[in-house]
Scaffold this motif. Sequence first.
Motif, PDB file in Angstrom:
ATOM      1  N   LEU A 228      47.350  28.383 -58.191  1.00 18.07           N
ATOM      2  CA  LEU A 228      48.144  27.162 -58.415  1.00 18.07           C
ATOM      3  C   LEU A 228      48.735  26.632 -57.112  1.00 18.07           C
ATOM      4  O   LEU A 228      48.944  25.419 -56.968  1.00 18.07           O
ATOM      5  CB  LEU A 228      49.277  27.458 -59.407  1.00 18.07           C
ATOM      6  N   ARG A 229      48.998  27.519 -56.168  1.00 18.92           N
ATOM      7  CA  ARG A 229      49.591  27.061 -54.917  1.00 18.92           C
ATOM      8  C   ARG A 229      48.613  26.227 -54.109  1.00 18.92           C
ATOM      9  O   ARG A 229      49.022  25.272 -53.420  1.00 18.92           O
ATOM     10  CB  ARG A 229      50.038  28.284 -54.107  1.00 18.92           C
ATOM     11  N   THR A 230      47.317  26.543 -54.197  1.00 19.07           N
ATOM     12  CA  THR A 230      46.332  25.806 -53.391  1.00 19.07           C
ATOM     13  C   THR A 230      46.283  24.327 -53.758  1.00 19.07           C
ATOM     14  O   THR A 230      46.423  23.459 -52.878  1.00 19.07           O
ATOM     15  CB  THR A 230      44.952  26.457 -53.551  1.00 19.07           C
ATOM     16  N   PRO A 231      46.087  23.959 -55.045  1.00 14.61           N
ATOM     17  CA  PRO A 231      46.078  22.513 -55.334  1.00 14.61           C
ATOM     18  C   PRO A 231      47.440  21.865 -55.140  1.00 14.61           C
ATOM     19  O   PRO A 231      47.520  20.679 -54.736  1.00 14.61           O
ATOM     20  CB  PRO A 231      45.633  22.450 -56.800  1.00 14.61           C
ATOM     21  N   LEU A 232      48.515  22.593 -55.401  1.00 13.73           N
ATOM     22  CA  LEU A 232      49.838  22.013 -55.180  1.00 13.73           C
ATOM     23  C   LEU A 232      50.072  21.737 -53.698  1.00 13.73           C
ATOM     24  O   LEU A 232      50.654  20.696 -53.326  1.00 13.73           O
ATOM     25  CB  LEU A 232      50.914  22.964 -55.713  1.00 13.73           C
ATOM     26  N   ALA A 233      49.634  22.665 -52.850  1.00 13.16           N
ATOM     27  CA  ALA A 233      49.766  22.432 -51.409  1.00 13.16           C
ATOM     28  C   ALA A 233      48.930  21.241 -50.970  1.00 13.16           C
ATOM     29  O   ALA A 233      49.363  20.441 -50.110  1.00 13.16           O
ATOM     30  CB  ALA A 233      49.347  23.688 -50.646  1.00 13.16           C
ATOM     31  N   ALA A 234      47.739  21.104 -51.568  1.00 12.93           N
ATOM     32  CA  ALA A 234      46.897  19.952 -51.213  1.00 12.93           C
ATOM     33  C   ALA A 234      47.561  18.649 -51.643  1.00 12.93           C
ATOM     34  O   ALA A 234      47.562  17.650 -50.898  1.00 12.93           O
ATOM     35  CB  ALA A 234      45.525  20.102 -51.876  1.00 12.93           C
ATOM     36  N   ILE A 235      48.103  18.644 -52.869  1.00 13.31           N
ATOM     37  CA  ILE A 235      48.783  17.430 -53.345  1.00 13.31           C
ATOM     38  C   ILE A 235      49.960  17.088 -52.431  1.00 13.31           C
ATOM     39  O   ILE A 235      50.169  15.935 -52.035  1.00 13.31           O
ATOM     40  CB  ILE A 235      49.245  17.643 -54.800  1.00 13.31           C
ATOM     41  N   HIS A 236      50.755  18.104 -52.100  1.00 10.74           N
ATOM     42  CA  HIS A 236      51.911  17.867 -51.237  1.00 10.74           C
ATOM     43  C   HIS A 236      51.485  17.384 -49.856  1.00 10.74           C
ATOM     44  O   HIS A 236      52.091  16.451 -49.279  1.00 10.74           O
ATOM     45  CB  HIS A 236      52.718  19.163 -51.117  1.00 10.74           C
ATOM     46  N   GLY A 237      50.414  17.967 -49.288  1.00  8.35           N
ATOM     47  CA  GLY A 237      49.961  17.575 -47.960  1.00  8.35           C
ATOM     48  C   GLY A 237      49.451  16.146 -47.922  1.00  8.35           C
ATOM     49  O   GLY A 237      49.807  15.370 -47.005  1.00  8.35           O
ATOM     50  N   TYR A 238      48.626  15.780 -48.913  1.00  4.65           N
ATOM     51  CA  TYR A 238      48.109  14.411 -48.911  1.00  4.65           C
ATOM     52  C   TYR A 238      49.198  13.405 -49.228  1.00  4.65           C
ATOM     53  O   TYR A 238      49.144  12.247 -48.770  1.00  4.65           O
ATOM     54  CB  TYR A 238      46.959  14.286 -49.911  1.00  4.65           C
ATOM     55  N   ALA A 239      50.196  13.761 -49.997  1.00  4.66           N
ATOM     56  CA  ALA A 239      51.312  12.842 -50.246  1.00  4.66           C
ATOM     57  C   ALA A 239      52.095  12.602 -48.968  1.00  4.66           C
ATOM     58  O   ALA A 239      52.493  11.463 -48.666  1.00  4.66           O
ATOM     59  CB  ALA A 239      52.219  13.432 -51.334  1.00  4.66           C
ATOM     60  N   GLU A 240      52.340  13.658 -48.185  1.00  2.00           N
ATOM     61  CA  GLU A 240      53.029  13.472 -46.911  1.00  2.00           C
ATOM     62  C   GLU A 240      52.184  12.653 -45.941  1.00  2.00           C
ATOM     63  O   GLU A 240      52.700  11.807 -45.191  1.00  2.00           O
ATOM     64  CB  GLU A 240      53.352  14.835 -46.301  1.00  2.00           C
ATOM     65  N   LEU A 241      50.853  12.897 -45.952  1.00  2.13           N
ATOM     66  CA  LEU A 241      49.967  12.123 -45.074  1.00  2.13           C
ATOM     67  C   LEU A 241      49.998  10.645 -45.433  1.00  2.13           C
ATOM     68  O   LEU A 241      50.019   9.782 -44.549  1.00  2.13           O
ATOM     69  CB  LEU A 241      48.538  12.677 -45.179  1.00  2.13           C
ATOM     70  N   TYR A 242      50.022  10.369 -46.729  1.00  4.50           N
ATOM     71  CA  TYR A 242      50.096   8.965 -47.162  1.00  4.50           C
ATOM     72  C   TYR A 242      51.413   8.343 -46.720  1.00  4.50           C
ATOM     73  O   TYR A 242      51.460   7.178 -46.258  1.00  4.50           O
ATOM     74  CB  TYR A 242      49.946   8.880 -48.677  1.00  4.50           C
ATOM     75  N   THR A 243      52.501   9.085 -46.792  1.00  5.73           N
ATOM     76  CA  THR A 243      53.807   8.563 -46.371  1.00  5.73           C
ATOM     77  C   THR A 243      53.817   8.265 -44.876  1.00  5.73           C
ATOM     78  O   THR A 243      54.382   7.250 -44.431  1.00  5.73           O
ATOM     79  CB  THR A 243      54.896   9.579 -46.716  1.00  5.73           C
ATOM     80  N   LEU A 244      53.180   9.088 -44.093  1.00  2.81           N
ATOM     81  CA  LEU A 244      53.166   8.887 -42.647  1.00  2.81           C
ATOM     82  C   LEU A 244      52.265   7.730 -42.241  1.00  2.81           C
ATOM     83  O   LEU A 244      52.531   7.029 -41.249  1.00  2.81           O
ATOM     84  CB  LEU A 244      52.710  10.166 -41.939  1.00  2.81           C
ATOM     85  N   GLN A 245      51.175   7.487 -42.971  1.00  2.46           N
ATOM     86  CA  GLN A 245      50.182   6.500 -42.549  1.00  2.46           C
ATOM     87  C   GLN A 245      50.280   5.170 -43.279  1.00  2.46           C
ATOM     88  O   GLN A 245      49.477   4.269 -43.020  1.00  2.46           O
ATOM     89  CB  GLN A 245      48.767   7.075 -42.781  1.00  2.46           C
ATOM     90  N   ARG A 246      51.267   5.015 -44.214  1.00  5.82           N
ATOM     91  CA  ARG A 246      51.293   3.773 -44.992  1.00  5.82           C
ATOM     92  C   ARG A 246      51.695   2.545 -44.158  1.00  5.82           C
ATOM     93  O   ARG A 246      51.399   1.420 -44.537  1.00  5.82           O
ATOM     94  CB  ARG A 246      52.238   3.922 -46.162  1.00  5.82           C
ATOM     95  N   ASP A 247      52.404   2.735 -43.006  1.00  6.64           N
ATOM     96  CA  ASP A 247      52.793   1.605 -42.157  1.00  6.64           C
ATOM     97  C   ASP A 247      51.806   1.354 -41.034  1.00  6.64           C
ATOM     98  O   ASP A 247      52.001   0.422 -40.238  1.00  6.64           O
ATOM     99  CB  ASP A 247      54.185   1.861 -41.552  1.00  6.64           C
ATOM    100  N   MET A 248      50.769   2.171 -40.935  1.00 10.15           N
ATOM    101  CA  MET A 248      49.788   2.011 -39.868  1.00 10.15           C
ATOM    102  C   MET A 248      48.655   1.112 -40.336  1.00 10.15           C
ATOM    103  O   MET A 248      48.434   0.936 -41.551  1.00 10.15           O
ATOM    104  CB  MET A 248      49.243   3.390 -39.473  1.00 10.15           C
ATOM    105  N   PRO A 249      47.924   0.492 -39.348  1.00  7.42           N
ATOM    106  CA  PRO A 249      46.788  -0.355 -39.742  1.00  7.42           C
ATOM    107  C   PRO A 249      45.724   0.454 -40.493  1.00  7.42           C
ATOM    108  O   PRO A 249      45.465   1.617 -40.194  1.00  7.42           O
ATOM    109  CB  PRO A 249      46.254  -0.856 -38.384  1.00  7.42           C
ATOM    110  N   GLY A 250      45.092  -0.152 -41.507  1.00  9.01           N
ATOM    111  CA  GLY A 250      44.083   0.519 -42.334  1.00  9.01           C
ATOM    112  C   GLY A 250      44.677   1.527 -43.305  1.00  9.01           C
ATOM    113  O   GLY A 250      43.999   2.465 -43.730  1.00  9.01           O
TER     114      GLY A 250
END
Length: 640
Positions: free
Chosen positions: A334-356
Amino acid sequence: MHATSAHPDASGGASGTSQDGKQPATQNRYGRLPRPIAAIARGMDALRGMVIHRFDAIPLSTKLLACMMVLLTVCAAGITFSIKELVGNYLLQKTDNQLAEQAQLVYDNIDVLRSKDSSEQGSVGPNDYFMQIRDTNYHVLNTPLVPVMRENVISVPDLPADGSMGDVKIGQPFTTSAIVRTGTSSVSRATLQAANAPWRVLALSWGKKAEDGSAQIKGVIYIGLSLSDQIDTVNTLTKYCTLVSIAIVLIGAVIATILIQSTLAPLKRIEKTAAKIAAGDLSQRVPSAPENTEVGSLAASLNTMLARIEQSFNEQQETTEKMKRFVSDASHELRTPLAAIHGYAELYTLQRDMPGALERADESISHIEASSARMTVLVEDLLSLARLDEGRGIDVTQQVQITSQLNDACDDLHALDPQRGITKGVLTLRHGGGQQGTWLAFSPGDIPSVTLTGDGSRLRQVITNIVGNIHRYTPADSPVEVALSVLQASINPQQLARLRSNAKGLTSFLEAAEVGQSLQSGMPYAVIRFADHGPGVPEASQSQIFERFYTADPSRARQKGGTGLGMAIAQSVVKAHRGLISATTTPGGGLTLTVVLPIDPKQTGMLVQPLEQQVQGRERGKDRKSSKGRTGLPPASDKK
């Protein structure tokens, strides 16, 4: 006021009785007795309790030996006393007979005995006899015979006084004491003991015949014999009997000790075994003994109990270890998919103001959805296992056409791996031949039509999970054999469900099937087998594939959606149907999964014989085809 004051006393007495049941009962028992008597009674109870406690503290061997000694002593004493009484009575009766037989001789020579001078007394007649003659008035006329013993000791019977008969009756012997007269002061003890012995005396009437032939009574004659010899004989015999009895008691004590120690030796071994088991060694067993004995029966019962306790303890330990591994593996999965969800959510937060950011957001969301889907599958599998463990979520009363489910599974596997060769057929029970023991021989052909009682959706899930494992862990072009048959076995479903999911468990079922086939009796079972020719699983790990979260190749399993719970679910479903699923090695390499499920006897009674006939027909057809030189697997169109 008086009623109010009495009520607390009564309640207080009741409360005292409820708090202490024994002491108030003792007080009530002696409450009506005077104090001195009550004190004596309490002391007697205390003494009795102390004696009972001391007696209970004595070892069993000592009690048995003491009982044996007491029994032997009582028996020996009783036998000695009985011999003494019997021999004494016999000798006394013999003396009476001797006196009666000599009476006529004395009577015939009465005139001769009376004419003898007193100086000649002691020399007339037998020297062991005493004789005294009295007249009709019981006055002493003469004492012709007085035996003289060694050292001039004279012993005569104590007779009634002169002129009296006392309690003496004519013709009835009687025993009387002795009157001893010694000539010197120094007499040996043995002589005095013999002289003081009682006398046995017989009183008879004496007289003479008249001219007319009638008897004329002249008086009474006393004839006596000393009982010293009889008493000496009885005492000697008693002494020997006592010595023999003591020897018998001692020998019996030795034999009883040896016998008791040898008999109680198994109990000592049981005690030592129990001590080892209490120390934690559950593998210890009580040494066996013949079960027709008490110790043997106890040992057999204890060994059975110990085996069950050890099995339960091992199962509990195994369950605890499995639960620990399950919690750890579940947390990891369960930790593996949860970590993936958490990682991609943080990545989306960091890149939402960047071009593309929009394209990258779609990629992050797709990864989040994939991890969420994997976690959903995992949670659903865990929920399914939990329901199966609780006996929920399954209905085993449906009529399931297992043949159609196998055909659908073959079609699904062919769709997943078009290059894979899939051969359908039936199984035949064989013994010996190229393999050791009893085994199942595969014969190509159509899968026979079999209907059984169970849960259709759950059984389909079992078959789907097996097919999914074949797809994930074997090469796409490796062949697979799928077979179905019905076998009768002399084993009930409860026993079948307790067999282990390995080669040993399958061998036990096949042996029961061999017995059922030879006797033409037993429960009918549907046997389903999937045999692949992939890399296989080592024999040491074959039983582990049914453990939760076990995967032969974790990385490949995650790539194709595996969670490691498929075989665990399959085993739970089969066990819920009171069946068996086992993993064995395929001849030539690979893994074979065999599922054994009980069938409703009302439906299988007509199926066993036709299936055997179909197998025999297919084998004859196979022999004819092989004679024409046909080799290889059937074409792909025939494998579905």
